[in-house]
Design a protein around this motif. Sequence first.
Motif, PDB file in Angstrom:
ATOM      1  N   GLU A 134       0.855  -1.171   0.063  1.00  0.00           N
ATOM      2  CA  GLU A 134      -0.054   0.143   0.045  1.00  0.00           C
ATOM      3  C   GLU A 134       0.801   1.463  -0.068  1.00  0.00           C
ATOM      4  O   GLU A 134       1.858   1.315   0.689  1.00  0.00           O
ATOM      5  N   LEU A 135       0.517   2.079  -0.706  1.00  0.00           N
ATOM      6  CA  LEU A 135       1.250   3.337  -0.941  1.00  0.00           C
ATOM      7  C   LEU A 135       0.416   4.521  -0.868  1.00  0.00           C
ATOM      8  O   LEU A 135      -0.735   4.645  -1.044  1.00  0.00           O
ATOM      9  N   ALA A 136       1.082   5.731  -0.648  1.00  0.00           N
ATOM     10  CA  ALA A 136       0.403   6.897  -0.597  1.00  0.00           C
ATOM     11  C   ALA A 136       1.121   8.039  -0.953  1.00  0.00           C
ATOM     12  O   ALA A 136       2.511   8.007  -1.023  1.00  0.00           O
ATOM     13  N   ASP A 137       0.480   9.064  -1.373  1.00  0.00           N
ATOM     14  CA  ASP A 137       1.164  10.473  -1.691  1.00  0.00           C
ATOM     15  C   ASP A 137       2.205  10.315  -2.794  1.00  0.00           C
ATOM     16  O   ASP A 137       1.937   9.605  -3.948  1.00  0.00           O
ATOM     17  N   LYS A 138       3.267  10.835  -2.631  1.00  0.00           N
ATOM     18  CA  LYS A 138       4.372  10.906  -3.665  1.00  0.00           C
ATOM     19  C   LYS A 138       4.742   9.471  -4.068  1.00  0.00           C
ATOM     20  O   LYS A 138       4.809   9.295  -5.459  1.00  0.00           O
ATOM     21  N   ASP A 139       4.847   8.590  -3.069  1.00  0.00           N
ATOM     22  CA  ASP A 139       5.189   7.006  -3.614  1.00  0.00           C
ATOM     23  C   ASP A 139       4.105   6.648  -4.321  1.00  0.00           C
ATOM     24  O   ASP A 139       4.687   5.635  -5.204  1.00  0.00           O
ATOM     25  N   TYR A 140       2.833   6.798  -4.144  1.00  0.00           N
ATOM     26  CA  TYR A 140       1.915   6.276  -5.178  1.00  0.00           C
ATOM     27  C   TYR A 140       2.146   6.933  -6.586  1.00  0.00           C
ATOM     28  O   TYR A 140       1.847   6.017  -7.539  1.00  0.00           O
ATOM     29  N   ILE A 141       2.418   8.185  -6.568  1.00  0.00           N
ATOM     30  CA  ILE A 141       2.472   8.975  -7.919  1.00  0.00           C
ATOM     31  C   ILE A 141       3.675   7.928  -8.778  1.00  0.00           C
ATOM     32  O   ILE A 141       3.691   7.750  -9.891  1.00  0.00           O
ATOM     33  N   VAL A 142       4.866   7.950  -7.992  1.00  0.00           N
ATOM     34  CA  VAL A 142       5.832   7.100  -8.334  1.00  0.00           C
ATOM     35  C   VAL A 142       5.534   5.960  -8.817  1.00  0.00           C
ATOM     36  O   VAL A 142       6.114   5.589 -10.076  1.00  0.00           O
TER      37      VAL A 142
END
Length: 182
Positions: A134-142
Amino acid sequence: MNVTIKDIELLKNLQPQQISHYLEAKGWKKLQQIDTRAIIWTSSDLKPETTQIVLPLNSTLPDFPVSMNLMLETLETIENRSQMEIVADLITGLPNTTIQGIVIQVHTPNADKLSGEITLLGVIGDQLRKIQTELADKDYIVAIKAYQERLPVFCTGDLIKENQVFILKNTCYFSIDEQWQN
């Protein structure tokens, strides 16, 4: 070429309960339990002699990794499989593990914030495995960028296996492999 596992942290994180389930599934029988220190397993299916494995039960003892290494060497010989393949079946958790892989799926994002689940394809125990995180914010965009452009990524977290599914918890340092960036 067979790889011998000498990583003390990996050996320390093998769980005796998981190994017991593995041995039972492979037809091994408990021969003797020595208090809370060890279980001796036997397999009379192997001819001409009976083979035994000593499974230590206390991971805090200094010789636990050595005993696990000996057990893996025995299983490698008997099963004619690499130690890495066996360990991949035995892993239930590896804290603070770095994974290199490819994002193969980006699941529907959460509606209330910029986050979501992704699936990586990474190497665990000498084999490519699916890993969910599960990722959020900048990591999810990357992750979305890496998925769209098919770029390899690195990330660190606590790898666990639940019901034969690998999950990376507490994911951090999620980034595109610098060697592949423009």
